[in-house]
Motif scaffolding. Structure first.
Motif, PDB file in Angstrom:
ATOM      1  N   GLY A 131     -37.414   8.214   7.635  1.00 11.64           N
ATOM      2  CA  GLY A 131     -38.438   8.176   8.660  1.00 11.64           C
ATOM      3  C   GLY A 131     -37.912   8.404  10.059  1.00 11.64           C
ATOM      4  O   GLY A 131     -38.685   8.465  11.017  1.00 11.64           O
ATOM      5  N   SER A 132     -36.574   8.527  10.193  1.00  9.79           N
ATOM      6  CA  SER A 132     -35.970   8.740  11.510  1.00  9.79           C
ATOM      7  C   SER A 132     -35.056   9.952  11.498  1.00  9.79           C
ATOM      8  O   SER A 132     -35.350  10.956  12.142  1.00  9.79           O
ATOM      9  CB  SER A 132     -35.209   7.484  11.948  1.00  9.79           C
ATOM     10  N   GLY A 133     -33.942   9.860  10.758  1.00  8.73           N
ATOM     11  CA  GLY A 133     -33.039  11.003  10.691  1.00  8.73           C
ATOM     12  C   GLY A 133     -31.590  10.599  10.560  1.00  8.73           C
ATOM     13  O   GLY A 133     -31.270   9.426  10.344  1.00  8.73           O
ATOM     14  N   PRO A 134     -30.682  11.576  10.701  1.00 12.92           N
ATOM     15  CA  PRO A 134     -29.267  11.321  10.459  1.00 12.92           C
ATOM     16  C   PRO A 134     -28.549  10.662  11.631  1.00 12.92           C
ATOM     17  O   PRO A 134     -28.886  10.879  12.791  1.00 12.92           O
ATOM     18  CB  PRO A 134     -28.714  12.729  10.218  1.00 12.92           C
ATOM     19  N   ARG A 135     -27.573   9.859  11.289  1.00 13.21           N
ATOM     20  CA  ARG A 135     -26.570   9.347  12.227  1.00 13.21           C
ATOM     21  C   ARG A 135     -25.220   9.837  11.704  1.00 13.21           C
ATOM     22  O   ARG A 135     -24.845   9.499  10.581  1.00 13.21           O
ATOM     23  CB  ARG A 135     -26.565   7.824  12.271  1.00 13.21           C
ATOM     24  N   VAL A 136     -24.499  10.611  12.496  1.00 14.28           N
ATOM     25  CA  VAL A 136     -23.298  11.258  11.984  1.00 14.28           C
ATOM     26  C   VAL A 136     -22.105  10.986  12.899  1.00 14.28           C
ATOM     27  O   VAL A 136     -22.246  10.823  14.117  1.00 14.28           O
ATOM     28  CB  VAL A 136     -23.512  12.777  11.790  1.00 14.28           C
ATOM     29  N   PHE A 137     -20.927  10.959  12.289  1.00 17.65           N
ATOM     30  CA  PHE A 137     -19.698  10.572  12.969  1.00 17.65           C
ATOM     31  C   PHE A 137     -18.606  11.618  12.724  1.00 17.65           C
ATOM     32  O   PHE A 137     -18.496  12.188  11.638  1.00 17.65           O
ATOM     33  CB  PHE A 137     -19.163   9.240  12.429  1.00 17.65           C
ATOM     34  N   TYR A 138     -17.787  11.793  13.735  1.00 20.29           N
ATOM     35  CA  TYR A 138     -16.516  12.507  13.596  1.00 20.29           C
ATOM     36  C   TYR A 138     -15.470  11.645  14.267  1.00 20.29           C
ATOM     37  O   TYR A 138     -15.667  11.168  15.396  1.00 20.29           O
ATOM     38  CB  TYR A 138     -16.569  13.869  14.269  1.00 20.29           C
ATOM     39  N   GLN A 139     -14.364  11.394  13.572  1.00 18.91           N
ATOM     40  CA  GLN A 139     -13.305  10.584  14.169  1.00 18.91           C
ATOM     41  C   GLN A 139     -11.937  11.086  13.744  1.00 18.91           C
ATOM     42  O   GLN A 139     -11.742  11.500  12.585  1.00 18.91           O
ATOM     43  CB  GLN A 139     -13.463   9.108  13.824  1.00 18.91           C
ATOM     44  N   VAL A 140     -11.012  11.078  14.688  1.00 18.05           N
ATOM     45  CA  VAL A 140      -9.615  11.374  14.402  1.00 18.05           C
ATOM     46  C   VAL A 140      -8.852  10.079  14.633  1.00 18.05           C
ATOM     47  O   VAL A 140      -8.761   9.582  15.757  1.00 18.05           O
ATOM     48  CB  VAL A 140      -9.069  12.488  15.313  1.00 18.05           C
ATOM     49  N   MET A 141      -8.325   9.523  13.548  1.00 20.07           N
ATOM     50  CA  MET A 141      -7.648   8.227  13.591  1.00 20.07           C
ATOM     51  C   MET A 141      -6.138   8.443  13.535  1.00 20.07           C
ATOM     52  O   MET A 141      -5.627   9.133  12.649  1.00 20.07           O
ATOM     53  CB  MET A 141      -8.098   7.349  12.429  1.00 20.07           C
ATOM     54  N   GLU A 142      -5.456   7.855  14.490  1.00 21.43           N
ATOM     55  CA  GLU A 142      -3.985   7.966  14.566  1.00 21.43           C
ATOM     56  C   GLU A 142      -3.352   6.648  14.160  1.00 21.43           C
ATOM     57  O   GLU A 142      -3.694   5.581  14.687  1.00 21.43           O
ATOM     58  CB  GLU A 142      -3.547   8.327  15.983  1.00 21.43           C
ATOM     59  N   GLY A 156       0.813  -1.213   0.000  1.00 20.08           N
ATOM     60  CA  GLY A 156       0.000   0.000   0.000  1.00 20.08           C
ATOM     61  C   GLY A 156       0.841   1.254   0.000  1.00 20.08           C
ATOM     62  O   GLY A 156       2.001   1.256  -0.439  1.00 20.08           O
ATOM     63  N   THR A 157       0.243   2.284   0.506  1.00 24.77           N
ATOM     64  CA  THR A 157       0.891   3.578   0.566  1.00 24.77           C
ATOM     65  C   THR A 157       1.077   3.970   2.020  1.00 24.77           C
ATOM     66  O   THR A 157       0.788   3.205   2.942  1.00 24.77           O
ATOM     67  CB  THR A 157       0.034   4.635  -0.135  1.00 24.77           C
ATOM     68  N   ARG A 158       1.521   5.170   2.217  1.00 24.97           N
ATOM     69  CA  ARG A 158       1.834   5.644   3.561  1.00 24.97           C
ATOM     70  C   ARG A 158       0.642   5.547   4.505  1.00 24.97           C
ATOM     71  O   ARG A 158       0.808   5.271   5.692  1.00 24.97           O
ATOM     72  CB  ARG A 158       2.316   7.098   3.468  1.00 24.97           C
ATOM     73  N   PHE A 159      -0.560   5.763   4.000  1.00 29.14           N
ATOM     74  CA  PHE A 159      -1.717   5.900   4.892  1.00 29.14           C
ATOM     75  C   PHE A 159      -2.484   4.592   5.108  1.00 29.14           C
ATOM     76  O   PHE A 159      -3.498   4.593   5.792  1.00 29.14           O
ATOM     77  CB  PHE A 159      -2.657   6.986   4.367  1.00 29.14           C
ATOM     78  N   SER A 160      -2.008   3.491   4.538  1.00 23.37           N
ATOM     79  CA  SER A 160      -2.619   2.209   4.872  1.00 23.37           C
ATOM     80  C   SER A 160      -1.973   1.681   6.146  1.00 23.37           C
ATOM     81  O   SER A 160      -0.819   1.967   6.438  1.00 23.37           O
ATOM     82  CB  SER A 160      -2.441   1.214   3.723  1.00 23.37           C
ATOM     83  N   GLY A 161      -2.741   0.933   6.931  1.00 18.76           N
ATOM     84  CA  GLY A 161      -2.196   0.393   8.167  1.00 18.76           C
ATOM     85  C   GLY A 161      -3.265   0.223   9.223  1.00 18.76           C
ATOM     86  O   GLY A 161      -4.461   0.158   8.927  1.00 18.76           O
ATOM     87  N   VAL A 162      -2.818   0.157  10.471  1.00 17.88           N
ATOM     88  CA  VAL A 162      -3.720  -0.021  11.610  1.00 17.88           C
ATOM     89  C   VAL A 162      -3.778   1.297  12.383  1.00 17.88           C
ATOM     90  O   VAL A 162      -2.746   1.914  12.658  1.00 17.88           O
ATOM     91  CB  VAL A 162      -3.249  -1.158  12.535  1.00 17.88           C
ATOM     92  N   TYR A 163      -4.996   1.706  12.737  1.00 16.23           N
ATOM     93  CA  TYR A 163      -5.213   2.997  13.392  1.00 16.23           C
ATOM     94  C   TYR A 163      -5.968   2.821  14.707  1.00 16.23           C
ATOM     95  O   TYR A 163      -6.696   1.846  14.895  1.00 16.23           O
ATOM     96  CB  TYR A 163      -6.037   3.920  12.477  1.00 16.23           C
ATOM     97  N   LYS A 164      -5.761   3.792  15.593  1.00 21.16           N
ATOM     98  CA  LYS A 164      -6.573   3.889  16.800  1.00 21.16           C
ATOM     99  C   LYS A 164      -7.267   5.235  16.807  1.00 21.16           C
ATOM    100  O   LYS A 164      -6.773   6.214  16.228  1.00 21.16           O
ATOM    101  CB  LYS A 164      -5.720   3.736  18.060  1.00 21.16           C
ATOM    102  N   CYS A 165      -8.419   5.291  17.444  1.00 16.44           N
ATOM    103  CA  CYS A 165      -9.197   6.523  17.493  1.00 16.44           C
ATOM    104  C   CYS A 165      -8.768   7.334  18.720  1.00 16.44           C
ATOM    105  O   CYS A 165      -8.769   6.825  19.841  1.00 16.44           O
ATOM    106  CB  CYS A 165     -10.687   6.194  17.555  1.00 16.44           C
ATOM    107  N   VAL A 166      -8.407   8.595  18.507  1.00 23.49           N
ATOM    108  CA  VAL A 166      -7.973   9.456  19.614  1.00 23.49           C
ATOM    109  C   VAL A 166      -8.999  10.534  19.945  1.00 23.49           C
ATOM    110  O   VAL A 166      -8.914  11.183  20.992  1.00 23.49           O
ATOM    111  CB  VAL A 166      -6.607  10.097  19.308  1.00 23.49           C
ATOM    112  N   GLU A 167      -9.962  10.739  19.063  1.00 21.36           N
ATOM    113  CA  GLU A 167     -11.040  11.703  19.331  1.00 21.36           C
ATOM    114  C   GLU A 167     -12.227  11.330  18.453  1.00 21.36           C
ATOM    115  O   GLU A 167     -12.055  11.011  17.269  1.00 21.36           O
ATOM    116  CB  GLU A 167     -10.590  13.126  19.027  1.00 21.36           C
TER     117      GLU A 167
END
Length: 308
Positions: free
Chosen positions: A293-304, A169-180
């Motif tokens: 019929g319900s509404g949005p489900r939204v996400f924000y994530q910072v992956m390190e 892959g490239t630089r940004f492929s790999g294993v990440y953890k969520c910090v925020e």
């Protein structure tokens, strides 16, 4: 005579009871089965970065629990997978990569395993042809699979179900953890980064496209795609002609549904923050899906990116 018979019966009962209660040859926790000989692999995915050099070492660790049965050696096998012109996967032969030995002394032992491109390419053939001498001829998305066979001191041989994927892959492929992170369901904050998985795998599909494996934020059973161009992240609503779905519902984005995405930092998100010192690149991402019929489900994530 009656007393002799009575004493004999009592003696037999005592011996039987003693035999049952004092039999310590059985392992009550395991049903009498032998313990030990178990191995676990630290990294299930290792990113191979094209251009880092043919002798760059890609490292892993194997942990061994030594009990009644002891692992004395581990054979590591390798197989290479690529795609043909019809985009169908084709595999190489499978050959022995390395044999690792252990003194089998400690109850918990750790063995290091480092491999280079030259190690990985040796003796493998695809359709009768050897792997290229330069990794520049590899394709993004090619990968090696490492499998493990342990040899025990009693002569038994076990093939573990664990394996390692070394993905080109490239630089940004790999294993990440969520910090925020934040997850909002119809405007209500339900989860933060503490609920995110400890590891999320991101694989390269091509030079600019990436696949998030299994996890949509906190939810399993979801895979989605995004692109990185000039350190800008785009999460398209469709990929390869099909709608991208979250938990079975159509994706929304900062561009398509700005009012629904107002809570997840669209103004400062969907960018890459490079770490050229330690390699702990950050991917800041905002995305979501809409349930009719319900509404949005939204996400924000910072992956390190996790750097071993």
């Amino acid at each position: 005579m009656k007393n002799i018979k009575k004493y004999s019966l009592l003696l037999l009962f005592f011996l039987a009871f003693t035999s049952i209660s004092c039999d310590d040859s059985k392992d009550e926790l395991s049903g009498g089965s032998a313990l030990g000989g178990e191995i676990s692999i630290k990294n299930k995915l290792i990113g191979y970065v094209v251009g880092n050099g043919l002798n760059t070492s890609y490292d892993n660790e194997i942990s061994i629990f030594q009990g009644n049965e002891k692992v004395v050696s581990i054979d590591v096998y390798k197989t290479f997978t690529t795609k043909n012109l019809n985009n169908a996967e084709i595999k190489s032969n499978t050959v022995l990569l390395k044999t690792l030995t252990t003194p089998a002394i400690s109850q918990q032992e750790v063995i290091s395993l480092g491999v280079t491109y030259n190690d990985l390419a040796a003796d493998l053939t695809i359709s009768g042809n050897p792997l290229p001498t330069s990794d520049a001829l590899l394709n993004i998305g090619d990968y090696w699979t490492l499998t493990y066979v342990s040899h025990l001191d009693n002569g038994n041989v076990h093939k573990t179900t664990n394996s390692t994927k070394i993905a080109v892959g490239t630089r940004f492929s790999g294993v990440y953890k969520c910090v925020e992170a934040q997850y909002y369901r119809i405007g209500v904050l339900l989860y933060t980064e503490t609920a995110w998985p400890s590891e999320t795998i991101i694989e390269a599909v091509d030079a600019t496209t990436y696949k998030v494996v299994n996890y949509l934020g906190v939810f399993t059973g979801n895979t989605f795609y995004f692109t990185i161009v000039n350190d800008v992240i785009d999460i398209p609503l469709t990929y390869n002609g099909s709608n991208q779905l979250g938990n079975g519902q159509p994706f929304i984005s900062c561009n398509s549904n700005p009012s629904d995405m107002a809570l997840v930092n669209c103004g400062s998100s969907n960018v890459v923050i490079r770490d050229d010192v330690e390699g702990k690149d950050l991917l800041k991402m905002s995305f979501g899906y809409y349930t009719p019929g319900s509404g949005p489900r939204v996400f924000y994530q910072v992956m390190e990116k996790i750097v071993n």
